[in-house]
Design a protein around this motif. Structure first.
Motif, PDB file in Angstrom:
ATOM      1  N   ARG A   1       0.840  -1.186   0.000  1.00 40.19           N
ATOM      2  CA  ARG A   1       0.000   0.000   0.000  1.00 40.19           C
ATOM      3  C   ARG A   1       0.886   1.251   0.000  1.00 40.19           C
ATOM      4  NH1 ARG A   1      -5.229   1.402   3.598  1.00 40.19           N
ATOM      5  NH2 ARG A   1      -5.054   3.609   3.285  1.00 40.19           N
ATOM      6  N   LEU A   2       0.565   2.200  -0.882  1.00 45.77           N
ATOM      7  CA  LEU A   2       1.352   3.426  -0.989  1.00 45.77           C
ATOM      8  C   LEU A   2       1.008   4.404   0.125  1.00 45.77           C
ATOM      9  CD1 LEU A   2       1.086   4.193  -4.816  1.00 45.77           C
ATOM     10  CD2 LEU A   2       3.023   3.232  -3.595  1.00 45.77           C
ATOM     11  N   THR A   3       2.025   5.133   0.577  1.00 48.53           N
ATOM     12  CA  THR A   3       1.738   6.224   1.503  1.00 48.53           C
ATOM     13  C   THR A   3       1.180   7.373   0.672  1.00 48.53           C
ATOM     14  OG1 THR A   3       3.915   7.252   1.277  1.00 48.53           O
ATOM     15  CG2 THR A   3       3.660   5.578   3.005  1.00 48.53           C
ATOM     16  N   TYR A   4       0.655   8.361   1.330  1.00 50.87           N
ATOM     17  CA  TYR A   4       0.036   9.490   0.630  1.00 50.87           C
ATOM     18  C   TYR A   4       1.005  10.133  -0.366  1.00 50.87           C
ATOM     19  CZ  TYR A   4      -2.153  13.966  -0.209  1.00 50.87           C
ATOM     20  OH  TYR A   4      -2.692  15.064  -0.823  1.00 50.87           O
ATOM     21  N   LEU A   5       2.231  10.388   0.042  1.00 48.14           N
ATOM     22  CA  LEU A   5       3.185  11.089  -0.821  1.00 48.14           C
ATOM     23  C   LEU A   5       3.727  10.230  -1.952  1.00 48.14           C
ATOM     24  CD1 LEU A   5       5.186  13.177   1.797  1.00 48.14           C
ATOM     25  CD2 LEU A   5       3.357  13.933   0.271  1.00 48.14           C
ATOM     26  N   GLU A   6       3.710   8.928  -1.808  1.00 44.90           N
ATOM     27  CA  GLU A   6       4.256   8.046  -2.838  1.00 44.90           C
ATOM     28  C   GLU A   6       3.408   8.012  -4.107  1.00 44.90           C
ATOM     29  OE1 GLU A   6       6.759   4.635  -0.540  1.00 44.90           O
ATOM     30  OE2 GLU A   6       4.574   4.549  -0.354  1.00 44.90           O
ATOM     31  N   GLN A   7       2.215   8.551  -4.046  1.00 44.88           N
ATOM     32  CA  GLN A   7       1.373   8.557  -5.237  1.00 44.88           C
ATOM     33  C   GLN A   7       1.756   9.670  -6.215  1.00 44.88           C
ATOM     34  OE1 GLN A   7      -2.783   9.628  -4.510  1.00 44.88           O
ATOM     35  NE2 GLN A   7      -2.151  10.594  -2.597  1.00 44.88           N
ATOM     36  N   PHE A   8       2.641  10.578  -5.784  1.00 43.34           N
ATOM     37  CA  PHE A   8       3.050  11.702  -6.613  1.00 43.34           C
ATOM     38  C   PHE A   8       4.466  11.518  -7.134  1.00 43.34           C
ATOM     39  CE2 PHE A   8       0.055  13.451  -3.458  1.00 43.34           C
ATOM     40  CZ  PHE A   8      -0.939  13.902  -4.330  1.00 43.34           C
ATOM     41  N   THR A   9       4.735  12.107  -8.305  1.00 41.10           N
ATOM     42  CA  THR A   9       6.096  12.098  -8.836  1.00 41.10           C
ATOM     43  C   THR A   9       6.910  13.180  -8.116  1.00 41.10           C
ATOM     44  OG1 THR A   9       5.661  13.762 -10.551  1.00 41.10           O
ATOM     45  CG2 THR A   9       5.227  11.433 -11.121  1.00 41.10           C
ATOM     46  N   VAL A  10       8.210  13.171  -8.303  1.00 41.41           N
ATOM     47  CA  VAL A  10       9.076  14.189  -7.703  1.00 41.41           C
ATOM     48  C   VAL A  10       8.686  15.566  -8.234  1.00 41.41           C
ATOM     49  CG1 VAL A  10      11.456  15.021  -7.564  1.00 41.41           C
ATOM     50  CG2 VAL A  10      10.970  12.597  -7.325  1.00 41.41           C
ATOM     51  N   GLU A  11       8.393  15.645  -9.524  1.00 38.87           N
ATOM     52  CA  GLU A  11       7.997  16.920 -10.128  1.00 38.87           C
ATOM     53  C   GLU A  11       6.689  17.431  -9.518  1.00 38.87           C
ATOM     54  OE1 GLU A  11       8.849  14.200 -11.871  1.00 38.87           O
ATOM     55  OE2 GLU A  11      10.719  14.825 -12.832  1.00 38.87           O
ATOM     56  N   GLN A  12       5.724  16.534  -9.327  1.00 33.39           N
ATOM     57  CA  GLN A  12       4.456  16.935  -8.729  1.00 33.39           C
ATOM     58  C   GLN A  12       4.658  17.409  -7.286  1.00 33.39           C
ATOM     59  OE1 GLN A  12       2.353  13.259  -9.515  1.00 33.39           O
ATOM     60  NE2 GLN A  12       1.029  14.283 -11.011  1.00 33.39           N
ATOM     61  N   LEU A  13       5.503  16.715  -6.551  1.00 30.37           N
ATOM     62  CA  LEU A  13       5.775  17.113  -5.166  1.00 30.37           C
ATOM     63  C   LEU A  13       6.399  18.507  -5.096  1.00 30.37           C
ATOM     64  CD1 LEU A  13       7.030  13.761  -3.639  1.00 30.37           C
ATOM     65  CD2 LEU A  13       4.894  14.962  -3.111  1.00 30.37           C
ATOM     66  N   PHE A  14       7.239  18.833  -6.072  1.00 31.75           N
ATOM     67  CA  PHE A  14       7.829  20.169  -6.123  1.00 31.75           C
ATOM     68  C   PHE A  14       6.735  21.229  -6.203  1.00 31.75           C
ATOM     69  CE2 PHE A  14       9.001  23.785  -8.780  1.00 31.75           C
ATOM     70  CZ  PHE A  14      10.022  24.330  -8.015  1.00 31.75           C
TER      71      PHE A  14
END
Length: 77
Positions: A1-14
């Protein structure tokens, strides 16, 4: 199961971090007093700026012509 932040790419997190840092909550009465003094509400400050960045639209796959991927952008450089 993914954590909340793992669903986003590095670019999206930026971009998420950039927007989160610039966002704030204000009461309507407070915003009305600030607008008279050239204050731009946080939502507009973030959405208008990021909507002018093609990399943002590409990162989040925003539909062409949407608020965050307008057909006409403000270009400074």
């Amino acid at each position: 199961r993914l954590t909340y932040l793992e669903q986003f790419t590095v670019e999206q997190l930026f971009f998420i971090a950039l927007a989160k840092d610039a966002c704030a909550e204000f009461r309507l009465e407070h915003l009305k007093t600030k607008i008279d003094h050239a204050f731009v509400p946080p939502r507009s400050r973030v959405n208008l700026a990021l909507g002018n960045l093609p990399p943002f639209a590409a990162t989040f796959q925003c539909s062409p012509g949407s608020k965050l991927n307008p057909r006409e952008r403000c270009r400074i450089w």
